[in-house]
Design an enzyme around this catalytic site. Sequence first.
Site, PDB file in Angstrom:
ATOM      1  N   ARG A 101      -3.719  -5.118  26.831  1.00 22.85           N
ATOM      2  CA  ARG A 101      -5.045  -4.509  26.738  1.00 22.85           C
ATOM      3  C   ARG A 101      -6.128  -5.567  26.936  1.00 22.85           C
ATOM      4  NH1 ARG A 101      -5.404  -0.595  21.830  1.00 22.85           N
ATOM      5  NH2 ARG A 101      -7.273  -0.009  22.979  1.00 22.85           N
TER       6      ARG A 101
ATOM      7  N   TYR B 187      -2.607   6.059  21.609  1.00 19.66           N
ATOM      8  CA  TYR B 187      -2.016   6.062  20.275  1.00 19.66           C
ATOM      9  C   TYR B 187      -1.066   7.222  20.004  1.00 19.66           C
ATOM     10  CZ  TYR B 187      -5.548   2.519  19.605  1.00 19.66           C
ATOM     11  OH  TYR B 187      -6.316   1.388  19.735  1.00 19.66           O
TER      12      TYR B 187
ATOM     13  N   ARG C  95      -7.257  10.497  17.964  1.00 22.28           N
ATOM     14  CA  ARG C  95      -7.940   9.343  18.544  1.00 22.28           C
ATOM     15  C   ARG C  95      -7.191   8.845  19.772  1.00 22.28           C
ATOM     16  NH1 ARG C  95      -7.594   3.223  16.386  1.00 22.28           N
ATOM     17  NH2 ARG C  95      -9.000   2.297  17.901  1.00 22.28           N
TER      18      ARG C  95
ATOM     19  N   PRO D 210      -8.746   0.132   9.814  1.00 21.93           N
ATOM     20  CA  PRO D 210      -9.806   0.970  10.364  1.00 21.93           C
ATOM     21  C   PRO D 210      -9.374   1.835  11.530  1.00 21.93           C
ATOM     22  CG  PRO D 210     -10.614  -1.252   9.990  1.00 21.93           C
ATOM     23  CD  PRO D 210      -9.138  -1.276   9.745  1.00 21.93           C
ATOM     24  N   ASN D 211      -9.832   3.071  11.488  1.00 25.99           N
ATOM     25  CA  ASN D 211      -9.673   4.080  12.529  1.00 25.99           C
ATOM     26  C   ASN D 211      -8.275   4.680  12.618  1.00 25.99           C
ATOM     27  OD1 ASN D 211     -12.414   3.901  13.493  1.00 25.99           O
ATOM     28  ND2 ASN D 211     -11.823   1.911  14.310  1.00 25.99           N
TER      29      ASN D 211
ATOM     30  N   HIS E 147       1.471  -2.886  15.633  1.00 24.80           N
ATOM     31  CA  HIS E 147       0.444  -2.306  16.502  1.00 24.80           C
ATOM     32  C   HIS E 147       1.085  -1.212  17.325  1.00 24.80           C
ATOM     33  CE1 HIS E 147      -2.384  -5.414  15.412  1.00 24.80           C
ATOM     34  NE2 HIS E 147      -1.399  -6.276  15.567  1.00 24.80           N
TER      35      HIS E 147
ATOM     36  N   GLU F 145       3.467  -7.323  10.913  1.00 23.15           N
ATOM     37  CA  GLU F 145       2.274  -6.802  11.587  1.00 23.15           C
ATOM     38  C   GLU F 145       2.727  -5.794  12.645  1.00 23.15           C
ATOM     39  OE1 GLU F 145      -1.106  -8.671  14.557  1.00 23.15           O
ATOM     40  OE2 GLU F 145      -0.095 -10.014  13.159  1.00 23.15           O
TER      41      GLU F 145
ATOM     42  N   ASN G  20      -0.711  -2.390   9.789  1.00 20.56           N
ATOM     43  CA  ASN G  20      -1.393  -2.259  11.064  1.00 20.56           C
ATOM     44  C   ASN G  20      -2.860  -2.482  10.729  1.00 20.56           C
ATOM     45  OD1 ASN G  20      -2.750  -1.538  13.378  1.00 20.56           O
ATOM     46  ND2 ASN G  20      -1.386   0.176  13.845  1.00 20.56           N
TER      47      ASN G  20
END
Length: 147
Positions: free
Chosen positions: A107, A22, A17, A9-10, A100, A98, A74
């Site tokens: 965060r 990012y 974004r 998502p996103n 990111h 995985e 991701n």
Amino acid sequence: MDVLVINGPNLNALGSREPEIYGSTTLADLEAGLVAQGAAAGLEVGTFQSNHEGEIIDRLYQAQQDGAKFVIINPGALTHTSLALRDAFASVRIPFIEVHISNVHAREEFRRHSYLSDLAVGVMAGFGGYGYTMALDFLINRLELWG
């Protein structure tokens, strides 16, 4: 297909974004680079993005049927929420990394827990889009070493 790269998502909004988190690279640019990197190593790299958990799970099961050797994912926010995605990875048993873009450990507290990390071959976090490149490079080397 040898390697499937899944973005959750996103991530379709990469490039616009929250560029301070990012970066400015678009998802299309990132995917094109991975396809080219894979081709240079003799691997077919497929890509998939969805904002819908069920579609991602369906694609993962399709990857199993297609004989994919590895997945780079991701999962976005699904990392911290999706037991269903975890169960799908446990079921298909395709090795995965995985990824990111941001350092999730620097965060918000809720981002520090992943439902997937303990099943993953490895985790790349905080390296921007280069984390995908590093993940694919690892897989290329792993294939060379272990077939």
